[in-house]
Motif scaffolding. Sequence first.
Motif, mmCIF file in Angstrom:
data_model
loop_
_atom_site.group_PDB
_atom_site.id
_atom_site.type_symbol
_atom_site.label_atom_id
_atom_site.label_comp_id
_atom_site.label_asym_id
_atom_site.label_seq_id
_atom_site.Cartn_x
_atom_site.Cartn_y
_atom_site.Cartn_z
ATOM 1 N N SER A 144 -97.570 -5.787 -50.409
ATOM 2 C CA SER A 144 -96.799 -5.953 -51.639
ATOM 3 C C SER A 144 -95.571 -5.048 -51.602
ATOM 4 C CB SER A 144 -97.653 -5.593 -52.852
ATOM 5 O OG SER A 144 -98.792 -6.423 -52.944
ATOM 6 N N PRO A 145 -94.405 -5.543 -52.021
ATOM 7 C CA PRO A 145 -93.198 -4.708 -52.054
ATOM 8 C C PRO A 145 -93.262 -3.682 -53.177
ATOM 9 C CG PRO A 145 -92.745 -6.864 -52.988
ATOM 10 C CD PRO A 145 -94.145 -6.930 -52.460
ATOM 11 N N VAL A 146 -92.802 -2.462 -52.901
ATOM 12 C CA VAL A 146 -92.815 -1.411 -53.918
ATOM 13 C C VAL A 146 -91.416 -1.045 -54.399
ATOM 14 C CG1 VAL A 146 -95.013 -0.412 -53.240
ATOM 15 C CG2 VAL A 146 -92.933 0.331 -52.086
ATOM 16 N N GLY A 147 -90.390 -1.692 -53.847
ATOM 17 C CA GLY A 147 -89.035 -1.532 -54.376
ATOM 18 C C GLY A 147 -88.312 -0.279 -53.973
ATOM 19 N N GLN A 148 -88.866 0.507 -53.061
ATOM 20 C CA GLN A 148 -88.161 1.700 -52.594
ATOM 21 C C GLN A 148 -87.225 1.329 -51.456
ATOM 22 O OE1 GLN A 148 -92.464 3.535 -52.615
ATOM 23 N NE2 GLN A 148 -91.025 4.900 -51.606
ATOM 24 N N GLY A 149 -86.250 2.186 -51.221
ATOM 25 C CA GLY A 149 -85.351 1.948 -50.097
ATOM 26 C C GLY A 149 -83.980 1.526 -50.548
ATOM 27 N N GLY A 150 -83.164 1.137 -49.591
ATOM 28 C CA GLY A 150 -81.779 0.805 -49.856
ATOM 29 C C GLY A 150 -81.590 -0.600 -50.381
ATOM 30 N N ALA A 151 -80.345 -0.949 -50.615
ATOM 31 C CA ALA A 151 -79.984 -2.273 -51.107
ATOM 32 C C ALA A 151 -79.533 -3.140 -49.941
ATOM 33 C CB ALA A 151 -78.870 -2.171 -52.144
ATOM 34 N N ASP A 152 -79.606 -4.463 -50.127
ATOM 35 C CA ASP A 152 -79.113 -5.384 -49.115
ATOM 36 C C ASP A 152 -77.630 -5.674 -49.399
ATOM 37 O OD1 ASP A 152 -79.821 -6.656 -51.510
ATOM 38 O OD2 ASP A 152 -80.094 -8.570 -50.519
ATOM 39 N N PRO A 153 -76.869 -6.207 -48.450
ATOM 40 C CA PRO A 153 -77.288 -6.481 -47.071
ATOM 41 C C PRO A 153 -77.040 -5.272 -46.173
ATOM 42 C CG PRO A 153 -75.115 -7.382 -47.428
ATOM 43 C CD PRO A 153 -75.528 -6.751 -48.741
ATOM 44 N N ILE A 154 -77.725 -5.276 -45.010
ATOM 45 C CA ILE A 154 -77.534 -4.235 -44.007
ATOM 46 C C ILE A 154 -77.092 -4.906 -42.711
ATOM 47 C CG2 ILE A 154 -78.639 -2.444 -42.618
ATOM 48 C CD1 ILE A 154 -80.564 -1.957 -44.928
ATOM 49 N N LYS A 155 -75.957 -4.482 -42.193
ATOM 50 C CA LYS A 155 -75.436 -5.048 -40.953
ATOM 51 C C LYS A 155 -75.991 -4.267 -39.761
ATOM 52 C CE LYS A 155 -71.087 -6.160 -38.569
ATOM 53 N NZ LYS A 155 -69.610 -6.108 -38.663
ATOM 54 N N LEU A 156 -76.528 -4.995 -38.796
ATOM 55 C CA LEU A 156 -77.090 -4.367 -37.603
ATOM 56 C C LEU A 156 -76.316 -4.798 -36.367
ATOM 57 C CD1 LEU A 156 -80.937 -4.670 -38.234
ATOM 58 C CD2 LEU A 156 -79.467 -2.679 -38.578
ATOM 59 N N SER A 157 -75.892 -3.815 -35.601
ATOM 60 C CA SER A 157 -75.186 -4.059 -34.357
ATOM 61 C C SER A 157 -75.150 -2.756 -33.585
ATOM 62 C CB SER A 157 -73.760 -4.551 -34.624
ATOM 63 O OG SER A 157 -73.059 -4.768 -33.404
ATOM 64 N N GLY A 158 -75.264 -2.826 -32.270
ATOM 65 C CA GLY A 158 -75.189 -1.609 -31.470
ATOM 66 C C GLY A 158 -76.291 -0.632 -31.816
ATOM 67 N N SER A 159 -75.910 0.600 -32.201
ATOM 68 C CA SER A 159 -76.885 1.652 -32.473
ATOM 69 C C SER A 159 -77.336 1.708 -33.934
ATOM 70 C CB SER A 159 -76.306 3.016 -32.078
ATOM 71 O OG SER A 159 -75.129 3.302 -32.832
ATOM 72 N N ALA A 160 -76.828 0.820 -34.792
ATOM 73 C CA ALA A 160 -77.218 0.816 -36.200
ATOM 74 C C ALA A 160 -78.708 0.511 -36.345
ATOM 75 C CB ALA A 160 -76.391 -0.201 -36.977
ATOM 76 N N VAL A 161 -79.370 1.235 -37.248
ATOM 77 C CA VAL A 161 -80.817 1.104 -37.424
ATOM 78 C C VAL A 161 -81.139 0.877 -38.898
ATOM 79 C CG1 VAL A 161 -83.071 2.182 -37.060
ATOM 80 C CG2 VAL A 161 -81.191 2.687 -35.492
ATOM 81 N N ALA A 162 -82.102 0.003 -39.150
ATOM 82 C CA ALA A 162 -82.657 -0.171 -40.490
ATOM 83 C C ALA A 162 -84.137 0.205 -40.432
ATOM 84 C CB ALA A 162 -82.499 -1.608 -40.966
ATOM 85 N N TYR A 163 -84.616 0.827 -41.509
ATOM 86 C CA TYR A 163 -85.996 1.305 -41.551
ATOM 87 C C TYR A 163 -86.758 0.654 -42.698
ATOM 88 C CZ TYR A 163 -84.013 5.152 -38.769
ATOM 89 O OH TYR A 163 -83.366 5.897 -37.820
ATOM 90 N N THR A 164 -88.066 0.506 -42.496
ATOM 91 C CA THR A 164 -88.958 0.121 -43.586
ATOM 92 C C THR A 164 -90.265 0.868 -43.386
ATOM 93 O OG1 THR A 164 -89.984 -1.724 -44.802
ATOM 94 C CG2 THR A 164 -89.948 -1.895 -42.414
ATOM 95 N N GLY A 165 -90.943 1.188 -44.501
ATOM 96 C CA GLY A 165 -92.210 1.905 -44.427
ATOM 97 C C GLY A 165 -93.358 1.014 -44.870
#
Length: 224
Positions: A144-165
Amino acid sequence: MRSRLAARSARLVLATVAVAALAATTTACGPEEVTDSGSSPAPSVVATDGSDKDAGSDNSSGEKSSTGGSDSSGSNDTSDSAGGDKSGYGQVCGANDLEFTVTSESQAGGYYLVAAKAKSGITCTLEENTPVVSFGSDADNVASPVGQGGADPIKLSGSAVAYTGISPKTTNSDGGVQFENVILSTTEGDPNPAEIQLPDTATVDKPIVTNWSTDSAETIPVIA
């Protein structure tokens, strides 16, 4: 925008249909207790979607094309007006556009931190701010989603990283089902969800998941 938790939670059971085929191959231990071998788990595991296609096949121009995801405009035409081939760029991230690394963390009673990077040659965007996460195909084991974290959208390319717990167990009981893998989709309609090996065996009972964020500190999952 932040995830619309009520609507999204109501659709989580439907999301398991998209991952049911892959979930059939997920290794799951039974409810019985797993014996500790005495060795420490690996600190991280790099997982792929099973296709092992780093950035797709080369096209005739020498550029690499994506193996998954879709163009954010809904069109398959990814060429620009100047005639340059932009295959693999500017699309919505599918799970098979990404490489995942998962580590076991001790905060908040223990959780898994998942880091996602675009595969070599791919630029894509996480349009939905919460991944669809499931342990197996049982609807009870959809996080179930708990709503923590950043907002969308997140662009990924090269060394860019997105995280989820991901917290696999949020109950105080001794119950739960044990799994060695987790299934992750970037969208509810993702046709190629990723099966990610965990660094240790997870006991799963009412799991939760955070939004994607570029800051890992925002993705420690807790129930408010």
